[in-house]
Structures are given as C-alpha cells and as structure tokens.
Write a protein that holds these residues in place. Structure first.
Motif: not given
Length: 116
Positions: A5-11, A66-67, A91-97
């Motif tokens: 996963y990858e997550t980007v957040f704005i504070v 993160f995993d 937040t989004f799930k990463l595929d293998k590519h």
C-alpha cells in the motif's frame, strides 16, 4: 498475506515541524501495531495546494509505503478522518508493477541523495 500500500496525506500548515512529525509517527505506529511493515517514508514538505481545502492554500505532504493486511486500511483511514490535523488523504493498493516501480524509484532517490 500482506498487500503493498501507499498512502499520501496532507497535514494542516499551522503546525510546527515537530507536530507534523508527531502526526506521522502516530500513523506509522498504527500500521505497525496492526501487523504491517513500513517500507518507505517520504516527507514532501510544505506545498501549495491545487485548490483551497478548509480555507487553507498550503499543507505538509507525507508519503508512507507499507505492507499490511487489508483490514489495516479501514483502521488507518478512520484515524485520518478523526484527526483534525489531516486535511486530505489517499490510500491505494499497489499492484506488482507499481510496487516494482516504487522500489526502482526509491533506489534512484537514494543514489541522487548520495551524489549531492
């Protein structure tokens, strides 16, 4: 099985650097406590927003890779919504590519920092 996963957040920009780091540590700890592993973390710093959000035109951007098991995302996003410091998140799930690309990109970032 752990997903990537990858997550980007704005504070919100009214916080000090120490308060921003505290918020980031809170979310990292949440992922780790729920069986996840941090892969990468990037602080993109204070940036101008494309459009005003909650009457703010800038914000501190943070990327976490993160995993983790799938149920962690629900808990993480619930905490984003409850935390007044976070003005946006994705937040989004990463595929293998995408995961392979992120590893390649991370390697390039490290080599660029070493050159400087």
């Amino acid at each position: 099985m752990l997903n990537h996963y990858e997550t980007v957040f704005i504070v919100t920009p009214v916080l000090s650097e120490a308060q921003v780091k505290e918020a980031v540590e809170k979310f990292k700890a949440l992922v780790i406590e729920n069986g996840g592993e941090m892969v990468n973390e990037e602080n993109w710093g204070l940036r101008k927003l494309a459009y005003p959000i909650q009457k703010k035109s800038t914000g501190f951007y943070q990327l976490l890779q993160f995993d983790a098991p799938g149920d962690v995302i629900e808990k993480l996003e619930l905490n984003y919504r409850r935390d007044e410091r976070v003005i946006r998140f994705l937040t989004f799930k990463l595929d293998k590519h995408a995961f392979e690309y992120s590893i390649k990109r991370k390697g390039k970032l490290k080599s660029n920092k070493e050159e400087k």
